[in-house]
Structures are given as C-alpha cells and as structure tokens.
Scaffold this motif. Structure first.
Motif, PDB file in Angstrom:
ATOM      1  N   UNK A   1      -0.011  -1.061   0.466  1.00  0.00           N
ATOM      2  CA  UNK A   1       0.040  -0.172  -0.263  1.00  0.00           C
ATOM      3  C   UNK A   1       0.772   1.241  -0.070  1.00  0.00           C
ATOM      4  N   UNK A   2       1.795   1.023   1.083  1.00  0.00           N
ATOM      5  CA  UNK A   2       2.745   2.899   1.028  1.00  0.00           C
ATOM      6  C   UNK A   2       3.408   2.437  -0.669  1.00  0.00           C
ATOM      7  N   UNK A   3       3.758   1.958  -1.159  1.00  0.00           N
ATOM      8  CA  UNK A   3       4.477   1.528  -2.514  1.00  0.00           C
ATOM      9  C   UNK A   3       3.665   2.161  -3.483  1.00  0.00           C
ATOM     10  N   UNK A   4       2.452   1.483  -3.527  1.00  0.00           N
ATOM     11  CA  UNK A   4       0.958   2.510  -4.305  1.00  0.00           C
ATOM     12  C   UNK A   4       1.127   4.060  -4.305  1.00  0.00           C
ATOM     13  N   UNK A   5       1.139   4.586  -2.914  1.00  0.00           N
ATOM     14  CA  UNK A   5       1.246   5.838  -2.423  1.00  0.00           C
ATOM     15  C   UNK A   5       2.188   6.731  -2.997  1.00  0.00           C
ATOM     16  N   UNK A   6       3.801   5.859  -2.971  1.00  0.00           N
ATOM     17  CA  UNK A   6       5.082   6.737  -3.203  1.00  0.00           C
ATOM     18  C   UNK A   6       4.872   6.556  -5.033  1.00  0.00           C
ATOM     19  N   UNK A   7       3.947   5.517  -5.489  1.00  0.00           N
ATOM     20  CA  UNK A   7       4.435   5.405  -7.280  1.00  0.00           C
ATOM     21  C   UNK A   7       3.085   5.465  -7.795  1.00  0.00           C
ATOM     22  N   UNK A   8       2.470   6.311  -7.602  1.00  0.00           N
ATOM     23  CA  UNK A   8       0.481   6.650  -8.271  1.00  0.00           C
ATOM     24  C   UNK A   8       1.352   7.922  -9.176  1.00  0.00           C
ATOM     25  N   UNK A   9       1.746   8.579  -9.053  1.00  0.00           N
ATOM     26  CA  UNK A   9       1.975   9.761  -9.388  1.00  0.00           C
ATOM     27  C   UNK A   9       1.254  11.012  -9.149  1.00  0.00           C
ATOM     28  N   UNK A  10       0.982  11.854  -9.604  1.00  0.00           N
ATOM     29  CA  UNK A  10       0.140  12.610  -9.400  1.00  0.00           C
ATOM     30  C   UNK A  10      -1.658  12.739  -8.863  1.00  0.00           C
ATOM     31  N   UNK A  11      -1.535  11.393  -8.375  1.00  0.00           N
ATOM     32  CA  UNK A  11      -3.295  10.491  -8.480  1.00  0.00           C
ATOM     33  C   UNK A  11      -3.412  10.745  -7.207  1.00  0.00           C
ATOM     34  N   UNK A  12      -3.937  11.404  -6.249  1.00  0.00           N
ATOM     35  CA  UNK A  12      -4.123  11.910  -5.119  1.00  0.00           C
ATOM     36  C   UNK A  12      -4.406  11.259  -4.485  1.00  0.00           C
ATOM     37  N   UNK A  13      -5.829  10.590  -5.307  1.00  0.00           N
ATOM     38  CA  UNK A  13      -7.164   9.591  -4.675  1.00  0.00           C
ATOM     39  C   UNK A  13      -6.936   8.645  -4.526  1.00  0.00           C
ATOM     40  N   UNK A  14      -5.692   7.945  -5.547  1.00  0.00           N
ATOM     41  CA  UNK A  14      -4.912   6.258  -5.150  1.00  0.00           C
ATOM     42  C   UNK A  14      -4.310   6.345  -3.829  1.00  0.00           C
ATOM     43  N   UNK A  15      -3.725   7.499  -3.705  1.00  0.00           N
ATOM     44  CA  UNK A  15      -2.276   7.633  -2.648  1.00  0.00           C
ATOM     45  C   UNK A  15      -3.068   7.980  -1.627  1.00  0.00           C
ATOM     46  N   UNK A  16      -4.209   9.082  -1.692  1.00  0.00           N
ATOM     47  CA  UNK A  16      -5.121   8.672  -0.088  1.00  0.00           C
ATOM     48  C   UNK A  16      -5.454   7.749   0.618  1.00  0.00           C
ATOM     49  N   UNK A  17      -6.065   6.850  -0.786  1.00  0.00           N
ATOM     50  CA  UNK A  17      -6.821   5.456  -0.263  1.00  0.00           C
ATOM     51  C   UNK A  17      -6.428   4.968   0.063  1.00  0.00           C
ATOM     52  N   UNK A  18      -4.534   5.113  -0.670  1.00  0.00           N
ATOM     53  CA  UNK A  18      -3.648   3.967   0.243  1.00  0.00           C
ATOM     54  C   UNK A  18      -3.216   3.946   1.222  1.00  0.00           C
ATOM     55  N   UNK A  19      -2.626   5.523   1.239  1.00  0.00           N
ATOM     56  CA  UNK A  19      -2.058   5.533   2.941  1.00  0.00           C
ATOM     57  C   UNK A  19      -3.673   5.679   3.742  1.00  0.00           C
ATOM     58  N   UNK A  20      -4.776   5.608   3.297  1.00  0.00           N
ATOM     59  CA  UNK A  20      -5.511   5.567   4.426  1.00  0.00           C
ATOM     60  C   UNK A  20      -5.795   3.655   5.033  1.00  0.00           C
TER      61      UNK A  20
END
Length: 443
Positions: free
Chosen positions: A54-73
């Motif tokens: 999940x942290x890897x996705x948050x770090x590598x999803x680029x400018x997709x803040x929705x995906x980043x926040x979902x992964x971090x949550x």
C-alpha cells in the motif's frame, strides 16, 4: 511480403497469423486495464507485505492524489492492528492531515504500544536467559523464535533475521529446520536480501522428508522472487511455473496466487521460445489454475503464441500502469516489455523472405519510422538476419547459404570421425603392448 516457399496458396492467411487485422476473426473484447482497485488488491495480502504494498502504491501513483490517499488510509488502518509505531509515524507524516482528524497522529496509541513492547521484550529476555541456564534446547529455540516474531512485528527486520537464524543451532527435527528457513526467507524477502533467500530455499529443499506440498509451493515462489529480483527471468519463470495449486492463499504474507500468474507469465513470454511456451505454460495444467485468476495474462499469452501480436501488445499496454505499482515487478516492467516486443518482432519476420514495413507497422500499432529503428537495433544485435530497404520500406531476410552450411557440417563430421578413430587405434595399441601394466610394475 513473400514467403520462403513459392506456393500458390493465398498469402493473406500468413499475414493475419502474424498480427494483421483479420476481418473474419471474431475479436474478443480487450479486457480493460482499469485503475487499480486498491481495496480488492490489498485484500489479497496479509501482514507486513500488505502495508508495504500500500505504501509502495502511495509513493508511485504519480499525481493521482485520490489513489494515494486511499492507499495511505488503508495502510493507516492496517498498521493500527499491529505494533509497528515507526511505520505508523511515517504514514501519518505522509498523510499530512489530508484525511481529517481521524487519521492524524495518535500519540497515546504509540506510547501504549511502545510501553507494552518494552515490557514484552524484558519478559522474553528473562525467559531466554532462564532457558539458556537450564540448557533446554527446545526452549532456547522457542525463545529465539519468539524474539524473531517480536522484532518482525515491530519492524526491526535485521534483529528479527538474526534471532530466527540463531534457532538453527537448537533445531532437533527436520520440521524445526523448515520453520527456521521459512522465517528467514520471509524476513530476507522484506529486506531485499536475495542471496539469503536463495541460500535458505536450498537449505529447506535439502530436507525433503519434512516438506509438504504447500511448503514446496512456498519455496518455489520464494525462489522465483529471488530470481526475478536478480533479473534471471528464465529461472524465475521456471520456478513460478513449478508452483503447485496447493499454494492457494497460504502465502499471502509474501505473494498472492494472482502474482504467480503475472510474474510467471511475463517472465515466460520474455524468455521462452515457442515450444517452451506451449509445453511449459499453455499446456501446464497446474499453471492454468493460476492463469484463470488473471484472464488478461492468459489472453495475452495465447495471443502471443497464436501470433496475434497487435492484440497481445494491447493487453500489455492496458496492464502496464497497474504492473508499475507492483512492489516486486516495478523495476522489471520496462525490461520484460522490451524483451517481449523484440521477440514478437523476431517471430513476425522469421517465416518470410521479405516483409512490407507498412503492413508490419500496422500490425504492431506503430509508425514505420519507429519500426525501422526497432528493427535496426535487432539487426545490429544480430537477432534478426536481414537488411532494410529504407526507400521502398521493405525488410529483406538474409538466409544462410544452406549448401555451404551442409558442406561445412560434413567436413566437421569427417574431422571428428578421423580424431575418434585415431584415439581408438592409440588406445588399442597401448592395450596390445601392455603399456599400462608395465608402467604400474615400475611403480
């Protein structure tokens, strides 16, 4: 485009078989590479690897803040179920208040967990010292193993590895050795220590009497991951293809069954020839069970083998964004994709004396200029024996002189026969004159 054999049959079938658009073919709908469903993806895993992915996705999803926040949550919620306060603080820092007050720093939880960890560590140390005083091997082994579990739960992977390895001196049965190896492999994969993974896989395989089918499948996966990380893609493919269906969801703390299909399928496509692809992948009943979980991978393998390269490359294009978010595959996607595309180009040109570059470019969904550059690189690398007519946009194959090659083989066979006969005559003369016996008598 002209075939090797001047047959009167229509060439159009050959062209379609090599990636052209066949109007008669019922096109299957391309399975779209939709944005990664993080919740469904995360549900495939358990433990530390779920958080790390999940942290890897948050770090590598680029400018997709929705995906980043979902992964971090999801990572935040998962960490709160465990005891790793260090990772918790890192996640809170990355969230930076963007998810509201419910996902901020929970100092009270951190203090409680850290205090409980200190108490547990002190208890484990006292118990281990008592066991070592009494010299009870099984208790000492369990004590070090408990320490390994404790350090692993708190994210101290180096200390966890040392504790697990220390149990080796106190193992009394084969099952104990297997347990030690599996624990060391788990931590080594997390640490990225490939040599340790390979070493402990080999050690576990040396005690076959204690291995059940599930453990064997786990070891195959671990070996596959080690070879993948070392960029030994053909070996990685073989290990993943040897993984039995018994794996199921028993190794979700490291890898999911879907990953076995994806990693094994892509590595096989990049490195296997057509016969290997048919025998070891497509006709592999055990691996077929994994491919059913990843229909996109199954279809692109079938398309590649059937020479429907346009469809195959379209599947690969749709999958690429999600594969780049995979913690193990991320660094290898570009290399594997390049190798698969190069193999497709080589296989397309192989049956023909000449190839129309315009038609080939259409089959590979690219421009003629781009295709020329790719073919130039392959010709320079001696992977395609051909030359390009840039004016007429035709690729001409350079077929070897079969007559000359046959004569060379005959001469080489004659030289080998002459050498073998001379060796046999020498040996027979040595035996006839009892040379070996005389030499032994002198000694």
């Amino acid at each position: 485009m002209e075939g090797d054999d001047e047959t009167s049959g229509p060439m159009v079938d050959e062209i379609y078989a090599n990636g052209g658009d066949d109007p008669k073919r019922n096109h299957r709908p391309i399975i779209s590479g939709d944005q990664l469903d993080i919740e469904a993806y995360a549900s495939l895993y358990t433990g530390r690897t779920k958080i790390m992915r999940l942290l890897f996705i948050a770090d590598h999803c680029g400018n997709n803040s929705t995906m980043q926040l979902e992964a971090l949550r999801m990572a935040y919620d998962e960490i709160k179920k465990g005891e790793n306060t260090q990772v918790f603080r890192e996640v809170v820092q990355k969230i930076d208040g963007r998810l509201g007050p419910n996902y901020g720093m929970d100092s009270a939880w951190c203090e409680t967990v850290d205090r409980r960890a200190e108490q547990k560590k002190e208890k484990l140390e006292n118990e281990l010292n008592a066991y070592r005083t009494n010299l009870i091997k099984e208790s000492i082994r369990m004590g070090y193993n408990d320490f390994g579990d404790f350090y692993y739960a708190h994210g101290q992977l180096g200390d966890a590895f040392k504790s697990y390895v220390r149990t080796r001196d106190y193992c009394t049965t084969s099952k104990h050795i297997i347990h030690m190896c599996m624990s060391a492999i788990l931590v080594s994969i997390e640490l990225g220590q490939i040599t340790h993974v390979t070493s402990y896989v080999s050690k576990a395989e040396q005690t076959p009497e204690a291995l059940d089918q599930i453990t064997i499948a786990k070891l195959r996966c671990a070996a596959g991951l080690a070879n993948l990380e070392a960029k030994k893609y053909k070996l990685a493919a073989r290990k993943f293809l040897e993984t039995g269906p018994e794996l199921g969801s028993h190794y979700n703390e490291v890898i999911a069954a879907q990953d076995v299909a994806t990693y094994g399928g892509l590595c096989a496509l990049a490195t296997f020839d057509r016969s290997e692809l048919k025998n070891k992948v497509i006709d592999n009943i055990n691996f077929r069970n994994f491919l059913e979980l990843m229909p996109e991978v199954r279809e692109l393998i079938n398309d590649f083998y059937s020479s429907h390269y346009a469809s195959c490359l379209e599947y690969l294009g749709n999958l690429k964004a999600n594969l780049l978010l995979d913690i193990h595959l991320h660094d290898h996607v570009e290399t594997l994709y390049d190798q698969i595309r190069h193999k497709a180009l080589i296989q397309y040109t192989h049956p023909f004396v000449s190839v129309d570059l315009n038609m080939m470019a259409n089959a590979f969904r690219t421009t003629v200029v781009g295709l020329e550059k790719e073919l130039e690189a392959l010709i320079t690398d001696n992977q395609i024996q051909a030359r390009i007519d840039s004016h007429n946009k035709i690729l001409y194959a350079r077929h070897a002189d079969q007559r000359n090659a046959t004569f060379q083989r005959v001469l080489e066979t004659g030289r080998d026969f002459d050498r073998d006969v001379r060796s046999m005559l020498l040996r027979s003369n040595l035996i006839k004159h009892e040379y070996n016996l005389r030499a032994s008598r002198k000694l």
